[in-house]
Design an enzyme around this catalytic site. Structure first.
Site, PDB file in Angstrom:
ATOM      1  N   GLN A  27       0.911  -1.263  -0.006  1.00  0.00           N
ATOM      2  CA  GLN A  27      -0.062  -0.191   0.177  1.00  0.00           C
ATOM      3  C   GLN A  27       0.811   1.451   0.062  1.00  0.00           C
ATOM      4  O   GLN A  27       0.349   2.365  -0.226  1.00  0.00           O
ATOM      5  CB  GLN A  27      -0.981  -0.129   1.171  1.00  0.00           C
ATOM      6  CG  GLN A  27      -1.863  -1.031   1.092  1.00  0.00           C
ATOM      7  CD  GLN A  27      -2.805  -0.814   2.291  1.00  0.00           C
ATOM      8  OE1 GLN A  27      -2.764   0.145   3.130  1.00  0.00           O
ATOM      9  NE2 GLN A  27      -3.853  -1.938   2.746  1.00  0.00           N
ATOM     10  N   TYR A  54       4.076 -11.038   4.760  1.00  0.00           N
ATOM     11  CA  TYR A  54       3.768  -9.720   4.289  1.00  0.00           C
ATOM     12  C   TYR A  54       3.955  -9.207   2.827  1.00  0.00           C
ATOM     13  O   TYR A  54       5.166  -9.268   2.410  1.00  0.00           O
ATOM     14  CB  TYR A  54       4.182  -8.849   5.204  1.00  0.00           C
ATOM     15  CG  TYR A  54       3.777  -9.008   6.467  1.00  0.00           C
ATOM     16  CD1 TYR A  54       2.624  -9.942   6.879  1.00  0.00           C
ATOM     17  CD2 TYR A  54       4.326  -8.312   7.505  1.00  0.00           C
ATOM     18  CE1 TYR A  54       2.193 -10.151   8.380  1.00  0.00           C
ATOM     19  CE2 TYR A  54       3.665  -8.687   9.019  1.00  0.00           C
ATOM     20  CZ  TYR A  54       2.790  -9.558   9.420  1.00  0.00           C
ATOM     21  OH  TYR A  54       2.580  -9.825  10.461  1.00  0.00           O
ATOM     22  N   ALA A 208      -7.118  -1.280  16.979  1.00  0.00           N
ATOM     23  CA  ALA A 208      -8.222  -1.876  16.414  1.00  0.00           C
ATOM     24  C   ALA A 208      -8.278  -1.706  14.912  1.00  0.00           C
ATOM     25  O   ALA A 208      -9.353  -1.355  14.560  1.00  0.00           O
ATOM     26  CB  ALA A 208      -9.607  -1.442  17.140  1.00  0.00           C
ATOM     27  N   LYS A 215     -11.432   8.068  13.037  1.00  0.00           N
ATOM     28  CA  LYS A 215     -11.637   8.623  11.775  1.00  0.00           C
ATOM     29  C   LYS A 215     -12.765   8.021  11.015  1.00  0.00           C
ATOM     30  O   LYS A 215     -13.283   8.787   9.901  1.00  0.00           O
ATOM     31  CB  LYS A 215     -10.322   8.512  11.022  1.00  0.00           C
ATOM     32  CG  LYS A 215      -9.958   6.832  10.721  1.00  0.00           C
ATOM     33  CD  LYS A 215      -8.574   6.929  10.185  1.00  0.00           C
ATOM     34  CE  LYS A 215      -7.800   5.427  10.025  1.00  0.00           C
ATOM     35  NZ  LYS A 215      -6.601   5.453   9.568  1.00  0.00           N
TER      36      LYS A 215
END
Length: 330
Positions: A27, A54, A208, A215
């Protein structure tokens, strides 16, 4: 930056560590990823966590390049093995073959001779635990890893692993579970067992999965530049209900009273647990690192913790059965 011992070992880790699960190699562009690692180092973070799976092994390679040139003795490097890293039947799990081949691949990508901590990313029900632990013990004796740990193992699995580790005389010192104000499934069984066996918790997703940053708003779609708006964000679904998001918004006055951002409050909250050795943060921008690390050394008073419990109580997940380990079979 404050430091804590990892379990009952002599290894000290920064109480806030930097992880690159959903960012490096996928990302976030490499320049930005390297800038985040530099920001972490500049703020006193010395502990870095990654895994071979990953971004399809790319995250390890990015982290290796980001740390190149740093004094190796000056930071702690953690990685993991279990999930598929190739198309073959033995490119996954915790067999001796996959563990030995995977540590070599990780060391090559990370551009180092050893990792400080090598972790079983999940429990492998298809491989004898004795085989797994012996492979880890051999890696430690070869100097390719200094300590071993696990991630998302149940209390029973941790106890069984610890018994074998004692017999093999190998330093088994950590568990890496999900833990946050909203996800407390480790409190009733995993933490007491880990404490008894000398394992410290290196917790992931203390915010979390970003929900505790505040947001995300109830009744509104997630902002376009956030994790919840990206493809494959279904893993956040349990936190994205209006009830949860409404209660999270009500934490904002509590954070303000404490002089903290929402992110800082959530990280500081997990660090109040003495069984937690380090809280892993992730970042796509250096500014996020700079904000998050201000949670180090923060002490939350008992009344604030009580108010948080009262506010979030109905939406907190506490069921220890949620700590599960998948089989490799579909």
């Amino acid at each position: 930056m404050n430091f804590r011992f990892l379990g009952r070992s002599g290894l000290k880790v920064s109480e806030i560590s930097f992880g690159n699960w959903l960012t490096h190699g996928s990302q976030v562009e490499e320049d930005a990823a390297i800038a985040c690692v530099k920001a972490a180092l500049d703020t006193g973070i010395t502990t870095f966590d990654t895994a071979d799976v990953y971004a399809g092994t790319k995250a390890e390679a990015v982290l290796g390049r980001a740390l190149k040139g740093q004094r190796r003795e000056g930071y702690e490097l953690f990685t993991k093995v279990y999930w598929p890293t190739g198309p073959g039947q033995n490119d996954r799990g915790l067999s001796r073959k996959h563990i030995i081949e995977s540590i070599h691949g990780s060391l090559r990508r990370l551009q180092t001779d050893y990792v400080d901590l090598y972790q079983a990313h999940r429990f492998d029900a298809e491989t004898p635990l004795e085989e797994t632990m012996l492979a880890f013990a051999d890696i430690v004796r070869q100097g390719k890893a200094l300590y071993i740990g696990v991630s998302e193992w149940t209390a029973e699995q941790i106890a069984a692993g610890a018994k074998l580790a004692r017999e093999l005389r190998v330093p088994f010192i950590s568990n890496q579970p999900q833990y946050s104000m909203l996800w407390r499934v480790i409190e009733s069984k995993v933490i007491p067992t880990s404490d008894a066996e000398g394992l410290g918790q290196i917790v992931w997703s203390p915010m979390a999965k970003g929900v505790l940053s505040g947001k995300y708003l109830p009744g509104k779609p997630p902002p376009a530049d956030t994790r919840a708006a990206t493809p494959g964000a279904q893993f956040m679904s349990s936190f994205m209900t209006d009830d949860v998001l409404t209660r999270v918004q009500q934490l904002k006055p509590l954070a303000q009273e404490a002089g903290l951002s929402m992110a800082q409050l959530s990280i500081a909250w997990v660090l109040q647990n003495k069984s937690v050795s380090s809280a892993i943060i992730g970042a796509s921008k250096p500014e996020q690192v700079l904000d998050n690390v201000k949670a180090t050394g923060v002490k939350l008073d008992a009344e604030l913790l009580r108010r948080i419990d009262t506010l979030l109580g109905p939406v907190v997940e506490r069921d220890p059965a949620q700590t599960t380990s998948p089989s490799r079979r579909p």
